[in-house]
Scaffold this active site. Structure first.
Site, PDB file in Angstrom:
ATOM      1  N   GLU A 134      15.657 140.283 118.875  1.00 16.34           N
ATOM      2  CA  GLU A 134      16.414 139.362 119.475  1.00 16.34           C
ATOM      3  C   GLU A 134      16.182 137.860 118.891  1.00 16.34           C
ATOM      4  OE1 GLU A 134      15.932 139.307 123.749  1.00 16.34           O
ATOM      5  OE2 GLU A 134      17.194 141.137 124.310  1.00 16.34           O
ATOM      6  N   HIS A 142      22.830 129.929 127.872  1.00 12.29           N
ATOM      7  CA  HIS A 142      22.916 131.047 126.902  1.00 12.29           C
ATOM      8  C   HIS A 142      24.376 131.012 126.179  1.00 12.29           C
ATOM      9  CE1 HIS A 142      23.196 135.289 125.623  1.00 12.29           C
ATOM     10  NE2 HIS A 142      22.146 135.503 126.103  1.00 12.29           N
ATOM     11  N   ARG A 196      18.404 130.119 121.044  1.00 11.76           N
ATOM     12  CA  ARG A 196      19.743 129.844 121.709  1.00 11.76           C
ATOM     13  C   ARG A 196      20.170 128.528 121.816  1.00 11.76           C
ATOM     14  NH1 ARG A 196      17.833 133.653 126.837  1.00 11.76           N
ATOM     15  NH2 ARG A 196      18.333 135.539 125.642  1.00 11.76           N
ATOM     16  N   HIS A 239      21.622 129.507 132.078  1.00  5.33           N
ATOM     17  CA  HIS A 239      21.014 130.831 132.062  1.00  5.33           C
ATOM     18  C   HIS A 239      19.411 130.642 132.337  1.00  5.33           C
ATOM     19  CE1 HIS A 239      20.635 134.825 130.883  1.00  5.33           C
ATOM     20  NE2 HIS A 239      19.648 134.783 129.841  1.00  5.33           N
ATOM     21  N   ARG A 243      12.816 128.646 125.795  1.00  4.05           N
ATOM     22  CA  ARG A 243      12.333 130.060 126.063  1.00  4.05           C
ATOM     23  C   ARG A 243      12.774 130.967 124.897  1.00  4.05           C
ATOM     24  NH1 ARG A 243      14.542 134.813 129.311  1.00  4.05           N
ATOM     25  NH2 ARG A 243      16.547 134.102 128.662  1.00  4.05           N
TER      26      ARG A 243
HETATM   27  C1  LIG Z   1      21.814 137.845 133.340  1.00  7.30           C
HETATM   28  C2  LIG Z   1      20.664 137.680 132.964  1.00  7.30           C
HETATM   29  C3  LIG Z   1      19.962 138.442 131.846  1.00  7.30           C
HETATM   30  C4  LIG Z   1      18.400 138.278 131.589  1.00  7.30           C
HETATM   31  N1  LIG Z   1      18.058 138.756 130.774  1.00  7.30           N
HETATM   32  C5  LIG Z   1      16.641 138.737 130.622  1.00  7.30           C
HETATM   33  C6  LIG Z   1      16.079 139.522 129.530  1.00  7.30           C
HETATM   34  O1  LIG Z   1      16.786 140.400 129.030  1.00  7.30           O
HETATM   35  N2  LIG Z   1      14.660 139.485 129.249  1.00  7.30           N
HETATM   36  C7  LIG Z   1      13.871 138.627 130.268  1.00  7.30           C
HETATM   37  O2  LIG Z   1      12.771 138.643 129.840  1.00  7.30           O
HETATM   38  N3  LIG Z   1      14.580 137.929 130.931  1.00  7.30           N
HETATM   39  C8  LIG Z   1      15.893 137.717 131.125  1.00  7.30           C
HETATM   40  N4  LIG Z   1      16.485 137.079 132.253  1.00  7.30           N
HETATM   41  C9  LIG Z   1      15.487 135.994 132.888  1.00  7.30           C
HETATM   42  C10 LIG Z   1      14.867 136.915 133.980  1.00  7.30           C
HETATM   43  O3  LIG Z   1      15.591 137.882 134.340  1.00  7.30           O
HETATM   44  C11 LIG Z   1      14.314 135.914 134.859  1.00  7.30           C
HETATM   45  O4  LIG Z   1      13.800 134.827 134.401  1.00  7.30           O
HETATM   46  C12 LIG Z   1      13.277 136.537 135.674  1.00  7.30           C
HETATM   47  O5  LIG Z   1      13.749 137.858 136.172  1.00  7.30           O
HETATM   48  C13 LIG Z   1      12.864 135.783 137.051  1.00  7.30           C
HETATM   49  O6  LIG Z   1      12.143 136.531 137.962  1.00  7.30           O
HETATM   50  P1  LIG Z   1      11.500 135.916 138.979  1.00  7.30           P
HETATM   51  O7  LIG Z   1      10.884 137.061 139.776  1.00  7.30           O
HETATM   52  O8  LIG Z   1      10.871 134.598 138.878  1.00  7.30           O
HETATM   53  O9  LIG Z   1      13.013 135.825 139.944  1.00  7.30           O
HETATM   54  P2  LIG Z   1      14.090 136.563 140.244  1.00  7.30           P
HETATM   55  O10 LIG Z   1      14.245 137.784 139.687  1.00  7.30           O
HETATM   56  O11 LIG Z   1      15.396 135.921 140.324  1.00  7.30           O
HETATM   57  O12 LIG Z   1      13.992 136.676 141.906  1.00  7.30           O
HETATM   58  C14 LIG Z   1      14.009 135.499 142.824  1.00  7.30           C
HETATM   59  C15 LIG Z   1      13.815 136.013 144.166  1.00  7.30           C
HETATM   60  O13 LIG Z   1      13.748 134.828 145.186  1.00  7.30           O
HETATM   61  C16 LIG Z   1      14.681 134.980 146.330  1.00  7.30           C
HETATM   62  N5  LIG Z   1      14.758 133.914 146.999  1.00  7.30           N
HETATM   63  C17 LIG Z   1      15.416 132.876 146.414  1.00  7.30           C
HETATM   64  N6  LIG Z   1      15.142 131.889 147.267  1.00  7.30           N
HETATM   65  C18 LIG Z   1      14.790 132.379 148.399  1.00  7.30           C
HETATM   66  C19 LIG Z   1      14.273 131.589 149.428  1.00  7.30           C
HETATM   67  N7  LIG Z   1      14.524 130.329 150.037  1.00  7.30           N
HETATM   68  N8  LIG Z   1      13.606 132.564 150.574  1.00  7.30           N
HETATM   69  C20 LIG Z   1      13.279 133.864 150.503  1.00  7.30           C
HETATM   70  N9  LIG Z   1      13.737 134.364 149.216  1.00  7.30           N
HETATM   71  C21 LIG Z   1      14.377 133.571 148.134  1.00  7.30           C
HETATM   72  C22 LIG Z   1      15.832 136.044 145.733  1.00  7.30           C
HETATM   73  O14 LIG Z   1      16.482 136.545 146.767  1.00  7.30           O
HETATM   74  C23 LIG Z   1      15.147 136.879 144.786  1.00  7.30           C
HETATM   75  O15 LIG Z   1      14.503 137.964 145.398  1.00  7.30           O
HETATM   76  C24 LIG Z   1      17.843 137.144 132.455  1.00  7.30           C
HETATM   77  C25 LIG Z   1      18.329 136.524 133.325  1.00  7.30           C
HETATM   78  C26 LIG Z   1      19.706 136.731 133.746  1.00  7.30           C
HETATM   79  C27 LIG Z   1      20.369 135.931 134.864  1.00  7.30           C
END
Ligand SMILES: Cc1cc2nc3c(=O)[nH]c(=O)nc-3n(C[C@H](O)[C@H](O)[C@H](O)COP(=O)(O)OP(=O)(O)OC[C@H]3O[C@@H](n4cnc5c(N)ncnc54)[C@H](O)[C@@H]3O)c2cc1C
Length: 514
Positions: free
Chosen positions: A118, A235, A280, A339, A374
């Site tokens: 990537e 993105h 990016r 993104h 990032r």
């Molecule tokens: C389309 C897309 C593609 C991506 N591709 C990649 C990739 O290939 N590789 C990579 O490393 N990263 C990628 N990323 C980034 C990566 O997915 C995220 O940065 C990472 O998954 C974040 O994980 P997290 O657990 O912090 O948040 P999330 O996985 O977003 O989880 C957040 C959680 O918090 C909950 N929540 C939010 N607010 C509240 C609240 N007030 N009360 C209770 N629950 C709440 C939500 O419901 C969810 O369960 C991508 C992101 C996107 C959008």
């Protein structure tokens, strides 16, 4: 308002059921823990949407030192090298651990783990699953592990709306079941925020629509410092077919050789550094500039991949098919979209915020891994490892004594539309003083009760304060990187309000020299 039922009374609470929150819960086992997730597990989490995969230096030509060097280069002087080193060194063991949990990574014909390339990575080091369903597969395995861990209680469809403080430390969480008016206080002296990103504050975003930075506002309203809020990653290749959120076309498609062209067929990144594989922010600015010049922009995988696109990227191919686009024959219309947020709740090496009893992990935290920008596929890695680190820190912190809590006023729900319009207009890929000052005034006028407006105000104040261009933050009026700004910068809500008020004050005209 009621209190939490006995079995989980006093246990830590994790807010968020994505990869960061669930990994924290798993690493706390066998200590009881309550996870609040606004949506059912597997839904509403960016983790499940990750296409490219997870970066880990496991190739024969690779090393954690090279992965670190690429990460620091993308971070443009603002990474915390010790944090980045710690997280990156943990990546190979994480891949093994996820595989043991049941994640089925794509393999080579010889049985080794297949590695993708990537943008910004100098080596093939992206571990992926089912082509472009990497996050979904990883999260599936993690959710299954959570479901079979008896010490983890998950309340799905429950959102945290405020943190409750006592003597300046965390004492509880105000929570509300989605769709229900009444809120209740859950007592806890140890709370971790793992609520993901804030792309939903922009009109064009690849994030789940609930990703509006609620966790950042929980922390900010409690008085916690946030950091590096100006660094939003756009993105460059969101599929422009009128959907909200916008489907993402993974970086890996460019890694496979797809090129960027405008509506005249010109390859506008040819001859620039690594061309389409530049970081990016560079690619986003090039796409933005082409759009500003009146062009439509396309990602063209035809020559590089042809019919192979549909087997290598089946999920993207299915979305394209739904819009009447055949990637084997048609270039794909794209535009930049919000993104990923490099900024977040300011935390130390253990994930501790500036408020006693409050931790943060994953995208909601500013951990120091990404700095100003990032590197692709470093965030699933960050979510998993910082979730683990927060669990260890919480486990080593004694629970505070339960004490009576005063009632807390539940917030009103926000009107996002004006906030999205203001940020998209004035705080997008390119920014300047006039636009940011306008945004700050408009956001301040939306009122102090609107969480989304308050967070957007903090972001635009941070963007205005950083009078340089670095990583994901591009100022047309300060196009150069300035060594005077080569540091991460924190901001509290009170500070942002003061700075917004200062910005609104009419400037005194300089005394004229007669
Ligand atoms: C389309 C897309 C593609 C991506 N591709 C990649 C990739 O290939 N590789 C990579 O490393 N990263 C990628 N990323 C980034 C990566 O997915 C995220 O940065 C990472 O998954 C974040 O994980 P997290 O657990 O912090 O948040 P999330 O996985 O977003 O989880 C957040 C959680 O918090 C909950 N929540 C939010 N607010 C509240 C609240 N007030 N009360 C209770 N629950 C709440 C939500 O419901 C969810 O369960 C991508 C992101 C996107 C959008």
């Amino acid at each position: 308002m009621t209190t939490l039922p006995r079995p989980v009374e006093g246990c830590p609470i994790i807010i968020g059921g994505g990869l960061a929150g669930l990994m924290a819960a798993l690493h706390l086992a066998p200590q009881p823990v309550l996870v609040l997730a606004r949506a059912p597990l597997g839904e509403g989490a960016a983790s499940a949407w990750a296409q490219g995969g997870l970066a880990a230096a496991i190739g024969p030509d690779d090393s954690p030192a090279q992965h670190l060097a690429d990460t620091l280069a993308a971070g443009d002087g603002l990474c915390d090298p010790a944090t980045a080193q710690r997280i990156i060194a943990a990546a190979p063991a994480l891949v093994d651990a996820l595989a043991r949990l049941g994640a089925r990574f794509d393999r080579t014909p010889q049985g080794g783990i297949a590695l993708g390339l990537e943008a910004g990575h100098g080596r093939h080091r992206i571990v992926h699953a089912q082509g472009d369903s990497s996050g979904r597969e990883i999260l599936r395995a993690v959710i299954a592990a959570v479901r079979r861990t008896p010490s983890i209680t998950v309340w799905e469809g429950v959102a945290a709306t405020r943190l409750v403080l006592r003597d300046g430390a965390i004492a509880g969480v105000l929570a509300r079941a989605e769709g229900q008016g009444s809120a209740r206080i859950l007592r806890a002296s140890r709370v971790a925020i793992a609520t993901g990103g804030l792309g939903g504050l922009y009109e064009h975003t690849t994030n789940p629509s609930g990703a509006t930075g609620q966790g950042l506002m929980l922390a900010a309203r409690a008085g916690a410092a946030l950091a590096d809020l100006e660094f939003v990653q756009f993105h460059p290749t969101a599929l422009d077919i009128g959907r909200d959120p916008m489907p993402l076309i993974s970086e890996a498609v460019r890694g496979e050789g797809a090129i960027l062209i405008d509506d005249t067929g010109a390859r506008f990144m040819a001859g620039q550094g690594r061309a389409e594989l530049e970081p990016r922010d560079v690619v986003s600015r090039a796409v933005w500039a082409s759009m500003q010049a009146g062009h439509r922009v396309f990602l063209d995988p035809r020559a590089a991949m042809g019919a192979r696109f549909c087997t290598r990227f089946p999920a993207i191919a299915a979305i394209c098919a739904g819009a009447g686009i055949d990637p084997a024959r048609d270039p794909l219309p794209i535009r930049p979209a919000a993104h990923y947020h490099m900024g977040g709740i300011a935390v130390d090496h253990h994930g501790r915020s500036t408020i006693p009893g409050l931790w943060a992990c994953g995208e909601a935290a500013r951990t120091g891994l990404h700095g100003a920008n990032r590197l692709a596929s470093n965030s699933l890695l960050e979510a998993a490892i910082t979730g683990r680190d927060v669990a260890h820190s919480i486990a080593g912190t004694a629970a505070g004594r339960a004490a009576p809590l005063a009632p807390v006023e539940a917030p009103h729900s926000d009107d996002l539309a004006p906030v999205r319009a203001i940020l998209s207009r004035h705080a997008g890929v390119l920014r300047d003083e006039a636009g940011l000052a306008t945004a700050i005034a408009q956001l301040a006028a939306l009122g102090d009760q609107n969480d989304a407006a308050c967070l957007a105000l903090m972001m635009t104040v941070a963007m205005r304060r950083r009078q340089e261009s670095r990583g994901g933050h591009s100022r047309t009026d300060f196009p150069a990187t300035d060594p005077a700004f080569a540091a991460s910068a924190t901001l509290t809500l009170d500070q942002a309000r003061l700075m917004a008020r200062d910005a609104a004050r009419p400037r005194m005209a300089p005394a004229s020299a007669s």
